[in-house]
Design a protein around this motif. Sequence first.
Motif, PDB file in Angstrom:
ATOM      1  N   SER A   1      24.426  38.187 -15.678  1.00 28.98           N
ATOM      2  CA  SER A   1      24.931  37.755 -17.203  1.00 28.98           C
ATOM      3  C   SER A   1      26.286  38.305 -16.888  1.00 28.98           C
ATOM      4  O   SER A   1      27.071  38.392 -15.369  1.00 28.98           O
ATOM      5  CB  SER A   1      24.081  38.756 -18.204  1.00 28.98           C
ATOM      6  OG  SER A   1      25.254  39.145 -19.388  1.00 28.98           O
TER       7      SER A   1
ATOM      8  N   GLU B   1      20.589  37.770 -22.782  1.00 27.66           N
ATOM      9  CA  GLU B   1      20.324  38.887 -22.644  1.00 27.66           C
ATOM     10  C   GLU B   1      18.795  39.143 -23.001  1.00 27.66           C
ATOM     11  O   GLU B   1      18.130  39.528 -22.321  1.00 27.66           O
ATOM     12  CB  GLU B   1      21.195  39.999 -22.084  1.00 27.66           C
ATOM     13  CG  GLU B   1      22.054  40.216 -20.913  1.00 27.66           C
ATOM     14  CD  GLU B   1      23.002  41.089 -21.502  1.00 27.66           C
ATOM     15  OE1 GLU B   1      22.538  42.840 -21.902  1.00 27.66           O
ATOM     16  OE2 GLU B   1      23.989  41.357 -20.596  1.00 27.66           O
TER      17      GLU B   1
ATOM     18  N   ARG C   1      25.081  42.214 -14.265  1.00 25.29           N
ATOM     19  CA  ARG C   1      26.222  42.627 -15.195  1.00 25.29           C
ATOM     20  C   ARG C   1      27.908  42.484 -14.769  1.00 25.29           C
ATOM     21  O   ARG C   1      27.778  43.026 -13.951  1.00 25.29           O
ATOM     22  CB  ARG C   1      26.800  43.070 -17.157  1.00 25.29           C
ATOM     23  CG  ARG C   1      25.690  42.836 -17.837  1.00 25.29           C
ATOM     24  CD  ARG C   1      25.981  43.790 -18.968  1.00 25.29           C
ATOM     25  NE  ARG C   1      25.395  43.654 -20.193  1.00 25.29           N
ATOM     26  CZ  ARG C   1      25.874  45.134 -20.978  1.00 25.29           C
ATOM     27  NH1 ARG C   1      26.532  45.352 -21.239  1.00 25.29           N
ATOM     28  NH2 ARG C   1      24.077  44.757 -22.330  1.00 25.29           N
TER      29      ARG C   1
ATOM     30  N   VAL D   1      25.255  47.018 -13.578  1.00 22.90           N
ATOM     31  CA  VAL D   1      26.815  46.687 -14.213  1.00 22.90           C
ATOM     32  C   VAL D   1      27.852  46.926 -12.980  1.00 22.90           C
ATOM     33  O   VAL D   1      27.862  47.821 -12.406  1.00 22.90           O
ATOM     34  CB  VAL D   1      27.339  47.637 -15.122  1.00 22.90           C
ATOM     35  CG1 VAL D   1      28.850  46.500 -15.493  1.00 22.90           C
ATOM     36  CG2 VAL D   1      26.854  47.697 -16.169  1.00 22.90           C
TER      37      VAL D   1
END
Length: 331
Positions: free
Chosen positions: A113, A135, A157, A222
């Motif tokens: 993502s 997602e 991400r 992330v």
Amino acid sequence: MSRHVCVTAADGHTGYAIMELLLTNENFRNAVDSVTGLSLQPHGETCKELSKLGAKIVAHEPGRLRKMVDSLKATGADTLCLIPPAREDKLDLTLELIDAAEKANVPNVCFISSAGCDLAERNKQPRLREFIDLETRVLSSKGKPSTSTGHSPVVIRAGFYAENLLLYSQQAQEEGVLPIPLGSNHKFAPIALGDVAQVAAHVLCGKGKHGFSDQHRGQLIVLTGPMLATGDELASAASKALGQELRFEDISESEAKRVLRSQSASDNSEQQYLLEYYSLVREGKANYISTTAFHDITKSHPQEPDDFFKVYAQEFRMKRLPKKRKTGGKT
């Protein structure tokens, strides 16, 4: 425990980087039994290179869900690295891939993502916000009793790829500037594509009793680079690495569009994605670093901006005009 990995968008930069790592790094290569690339351009040069490295390439034919399901089953894929293709119809294509994975009962899914998608506004940054919709769709598979897909999910991400800065190499070489619409005050932390590929490879190779390693399974990861920088600070890092001055120039969004259209071969939707990410930076929504997951998963440190510019010094270093030869009075 076997591990058969299928990577979508194999012809793209992210897909290629992940597959190359799985096929050439000894630790990753020994952890997987097979690597398959699903590609919209199966006969392109990128896929030919991956084939030489040992990958099997399968054509991704949009709109042919049944064939895609059969292809996934034929590869024996138990693990899917789901990368949205860099195309205008990215959303529809990725939703179709998720449907195919469900029907093929692929249990382990790692979805690539975009960092910042949760802070994007649908009316201002629609291309970024699409990743939230994707997602949600990936994670919703876990609650369906009709499929094993989603049983072991991971979402990565990935932040702004530092390699996007190569789009401005022409201005860097000719004028000594990086012309990017970042504003003057807010910061962001570009991450090297190779670092994203490293994390993805660790996830795809990790094994546990439920599929992916328990260290990764169910994680929302992330990833950003290790240094927050304004445009000026980024140019300073480049100058230090290159040994010559490189200046940042804050340009308007309209000028940024013109530059991207003239210098980028990417799809219009991907150019829009970049412009939307720049707008997040100008709004102060990219003022953060997220490197803890990278350290935990890889046991190493992500690439610093100085090192990135050293790697690509040839692309950023200014082209100097040759000095005129001095001539004496004699001929």
